[in-house]
Scaffold this active site. Structure first.
Site, PDB file in Angstrom:
ATOM      1  N   LYS A  21       0.768  -1.329   0.074  1.00 32.65           N
ATOM      2  CA  LYS A  21       0.087  -0.090   0.025  1.00 32.65           C
ATOM      3  C   LYS A  21       0.888   1.233   0.021  1.00 32.65           C
ATOM      4  CE  LYS A  21      -2.764   2.576   3.414  1.00 32.65           C
ATOM      5  NZ  LYS A  21      -3.761   2.863   2.558  1.00 32.65           N
ATOM      6  N   GLY A 438     -20.894  10.977   5.159  1.00 30.29           N
ATOM      7  CA  GLY A 438     -20.720  10.933   6.398  1.00 30.29           C
ATOM      8  C   GLY A 438     -19.060  11.363   6.717  1.00 30.29           C
ATOM      9  N   GLU A 611     -23.790  -7.320  -0.038  1.00 27.28           N
ATOM     10  CA  GLU A 611     -22.636  -8.367  -0.319  1.00 27.28           C
ATOM     11  C   GLU A 611     -22.582  -9.556   0.506  1.00 27.28           C
ATOM     12  OE1 GLU A 611     -18.759  -7.272   2.391  1.00 27.28           O
ATOM     13  OE2 GLU A 611     -19.323  -5.902   0.804  1.00 27.28           O
ATOM     14  N   GLU A 671     -25.137   4.378  -4.424  1.00 22.27           N
ATOM     15  CA  GLU A 671     -23.869   4.647  -5.502  1.00 22.27           C
ATOM     16  C   GLU A 671     -24.519   4.627  -6.668  1.00 22.27           C
ATOM     17  OE1 GLU A 671     -21.595   3.592  -8.702  1.00 22.27           O
ATOM     18  OE2 GLU A 671     -22.572   2.141  -7.522  1.00 22.27           O
ATOM     19  N   HIS A 700     -13.965   7.853  -5.148  1.00 13.95           N
ATOM     20  CA  HIS A 700     -12.723   6.986  -5.206  1.00 13.95           C
ATOM     21  C   HIS A 700     -11.633   7.293  -6.244  1.00 13.95           C
ATOM     22  CE1 HIS A 700     -15.660   4.465  -3.210  1.00 13.95           C
ATOM     23  NE2 HIS A 700     -14.885   4.058  -2.790  1.00 13.95           N
TER      24      HIS A 700
END
Length: 765
Positions: A21, A438, A611, A671, A700
């Site tokens: 990362k 949020g 999910e 979304e 994103h």
């Protein structure tokens, strides 16, 4: 005599300390150049392979490592690049690869969605007009690297063509076969080149086999794998399935491949039942997924070894691979860094490295007998018994509440229409109210402050003062931009699930238990190890303070029970839905406390509700019924004037729209940015009669949306949705974005809302 070989399906990419990362983000921010980036990544990849070799794994996967996502890797390998990225052929540039995943100022990123029922996100291939071609034999490249640099004759991993196409978009169902016919020769070329190189085994992942397939789909598998088989002489294909049982078990194990990988953990016993009923082909390798690849609990090695022995006796296979149920991508790297956990909990854990150790031990036990691993068996039994018998898993008040759920209302006092009239008077919002989901940007300063507080360098008072300063700035920014409903920003939160795990009883948080969610985004799921219960208010202090700074409504922000469940590592000794109900009852107390302290809008986010759907559609109804009940258990005790919001992201909603309505939330945000408004088609066919906000831009991506493109999304949505019930918001929280990106994007969103309001006013005049 059965030959037993240790194997596994894939290793975590991120590194013990998220080196992957950090390297990615240094490259994206321009802190290192391309050559340095690729060199650092190669070193990390080789380090991972060496670790697996040192753990005595016989068949080590290669090519499972990725710079972003393995599905995107497959698209790039076959040159499946959307036209807007201006790809002109040949090897796909690194800049194009990352642009597809993250977008740029010229082009919107490709859609991202959940990998089956996990919390991993993949980049959805766009196949409209695709003319695939091999840009690089990626599996061969990584096989050669492992062999030349480490002496590892690895097992190349490839995403299978049928799963790849089934997960793609941009074509009609009747075009599937024609598209597959374009890909099959390319796969054959890749396989033949691997064979020529001397590769012994190749793992072709086809998890789509664990979903609900039709008979014609199985026929397609037969044709495809017969084409592969007839083109090869020495290369062995391991057809790998995972995540569920095989409805077409007999047909699948009869496919012309040399080995079949089967999940014995998440199949609810279906695969083992099929083997006992129908047997298993003796001329094929059985790759037994006997260790849980998706959860973090230590195995009772005695039970696992006895099961493996029964598998051998039942099937009489010549060769057995002992392996995890799925790739270890879904679990953290190692337990060895978890020094802060109690010994009872730490001893009960098994992350990726420990799972590989379990695989190696079970392989040894099968080959040499149980006595060869007697000490390890006894240690595992003691660890599992200790956690199961602990007081944390036997809290009387929690068990009493679960036994008496009928005493808790799961229905609002009034219908939505009645509540809506009351809430209109309560909040006096404009048409098309604007808000965010949020979180606001978690800057380096915010992360630094949190680290200083957690390390003891800062006192509680210093940290509270810092968080208040951030909220002051966040509320001021939102008011300047002109948002109608504000948020406190969640500056005090490390993660939307982990934060609650730190505050609720029955949870523990790890120090370094990171897993990949999407791209470089890593999350640290909390560990639900005991009975979940409310201890003290969690979000009230920050919510009340933020509300004191403004006359506009500030939403209280909670994470819903199903999302906390699905984004945690969950104890495996009781049913999952019972854990969800425990969480819901704890959140119910938090909701009631927020309301009592004057917070009149409360958002309980459920981005992970869909999910968690079982892969088999015949199991959906039972799951959704329990998920809806948990949400309503958490939210239904409030007054009619208190507005309950929820949020969901990156899912296909058309098949659960009735469930979304059944949640009975006053407002849901969904979304709709990366999918380019495709969700709107759902509302052209089905009526949704509650408040709804469609995400109008992709958070994103660093790209700043234009006012015009947001207007276009809104105009399309308002053709099918009631403007009186419509909200305008980004598609997800803003914590990963920079402040200047957020300000500019939200200004575009507010400006677009104003323009649409004006147009609606003119049309009504």
């Amino acid at each position: 005599m059965t030959t037993v070989i240790s194997s596994h399906l894939g290793y975590p990419r991120i590194g013990e300390n998220r080196e992957w990362k950090k390297t990615l983000e240094r490259f994206w921010s321009g802190k290192i150049n391309k050559d340095t980036f690729l060199q650092d990544i190669e070193e990390l990849r080789l380090h991972h392979l060496q670790k697996q070799k040192d753990q005595n794994i016989d068949l080590i996967p290669v090519g499972d490592f990725s710079l972003y996502d393995h599905v995107l890797d497959t698209s790039v390998m076959f040159g499946v690049i959307p036209e807007r990225f201006e790809y002109s052929g040949g090897p796909v540039p690194l800049e194009t690869y990352f642009a597809i995943a993250r977008g740029n100022q010229k082009a919107v990123a490709s859609e991202m969605t959940k990998w089956f029922n996990t919390n991993y996100h993949y980049i959805v291939p766009e196949l409209g007009g695709a003319e695939p071609k091999i840009t690089e034999n990626r599996p061969l490249k990584f096989y050669r690297e492992a062999k030349e640099k480490l002496g590892i004759s690895g097992k190349p991993v490839i995403l299978g063509p049928i799963t790849y196409l089934k997960l793609s978009k941009g074509y009609k169902p009747e075009e599937f076969q024609a598209l597959l016919n374009k890909f099959v020769p390319l796969y054959i070329t890749i396989l033949q080149e691997l064979e020529k190189e001397g590769v012994e085994w190749v793992q072709i992942d086809e998890p789509i086999l664990a979903t609900s397939l039709e008979a014609q789909d199985i026929d397609i598998f037969k044709e495809t794998y017969e084409a592969f088989s007839s083109s090869l002489t020495d290369l062995n294909i391991l057809l790998q399935t995972y995540f569920e049982g095989l409805d077409h078990y007999q047909e699948v194990v009869s496919l012309p491949v040399q080995g079949i990988g089967i999940d014995f953990i998440h199949d609810e016993g279906a695969n083992w039942a099929s083997i006992k009923k129908y047997g298993f082909p003796k001329d094929k390798v059985l790759a037994a997924g006997i260790i849980d690849g998706r959860n973090i609990w230590r195995s009772n090695l005695k039970e696992k070894l006895e099961w493996l022995q029964e598998i051998v006796e039942t099937t009489r296979v010549e060769t057995l691979f002992v392996q995890p149920s799925s790739s270890l991508l879904h679990v953290p790297v190692t337990v060895k860094n978890e020094s802060k956990l109690s010994s009872t909990l730490a001893n009960a854990l098994s992350f990726a490295d420990e799972k590989l150790e379990e695989i190696a031990l079970l392989t040894k036990g099968l080959c040499q007998g149980a006595s060869a691993i007697e000490n390890e068996i006894n240690e595992s039994i003691a660890a599992v018994e200790a956690i199961n018998e602990s007081i944390s898993r036997n809290v009387p008040q929690v068990r009493d509440a679960i036994r008496n759920l009928s005493g808790f209302s799961s229905k609002r006092n009034a219908s939505f229409k009645e509540r809506y009239k009351i809430q209109l008077q309560e909040f006096q919002l404009p048409l098309l109210p604007t808000t965010t989901i949020g979180s606001l940007p978690q800057t380096p300063e915010v992360r630094k402050a949190r680290r200083a507080w957690k390390s003891g360098e800062w006192s509680n008072e210093e940290y509270d003062r810092f968080v208040k300063e951030q909220m002051d700035e966040g509320i001021k920014l939102q008011e300047e931009i002109g948002l109608d409903v504000l948020v406190h920003g969640e500056f005090e939160r490390n993660d939307m699930v982990e934060y609650f795990g730190e505050k609720l009883g029955g949870f523990e948080t790890s120090s370094n238990g990171w897993v990949q969610s999407y791209g470089s985004r890593c999350v640290k799921p909390p560990l639900i190890y005991g009975d979940v219960h409310f201890i003290k208010p969690i979000t009230v202090k920050e919510s009340v303070y933020a509300q004191s700074l403004t006359n506009k409504p500030v939403k209280g922000m909670l994470t819903g029970p199903q999302t906390i469940l699905n984004w945690s590592f969950v104890r495996d000794d009781i049913p999952r839905h019972e854990v969800a109900y425990q969480i819901a009852l704890a959140l119910r107390k938090e909701v009631e406390t927020l309301e009592a302290e004057g917070i009149k809008m409360i958002q309980v986010d459920e981005p992970a509700l869909r999910e968690g759907l079982p892969l088999k559609q015949n199991k959906w109804e039972a799951y959704l019924e329990k998920a809806v009940y948990a949400f309503r258990l958490a939210t239904s005790s409030v007054k009619d004037s208190t507005q309950i919001h929820t949020h969901m992201c990156y899912s296909e909603f058309d098949d659960i729209i009735d469930t979304i309505s059944a949640l009975d939330a006053d407002v849901i945000s969904i979304e709709a940015a990366r999918s380019h408004g495709e969700i709107i088609r759902t509302f052209e066919e089905k009526v949704y009669d509650k408040g709804i906000g469609l995400g109008v831009y992709d958070i994103h991506s660093p790209r700043i949306p234009e006012v015009k493109e947001i207007e276009d999304i809104l105009k399309r949505a308002l053709q099918v949705l009631d403007p009186e019930l419509f909200w305008i918001n980004p598609d997800c929280g803003l914590k990963t974005r920079k402040k200047d990106e957020v300000a500019a994007s939200l200004k575009s969103m507010v400006e677009a809302a104003k323009k649409i309001r004006e147009q609606l006013a003119v049309s009504k005049a």
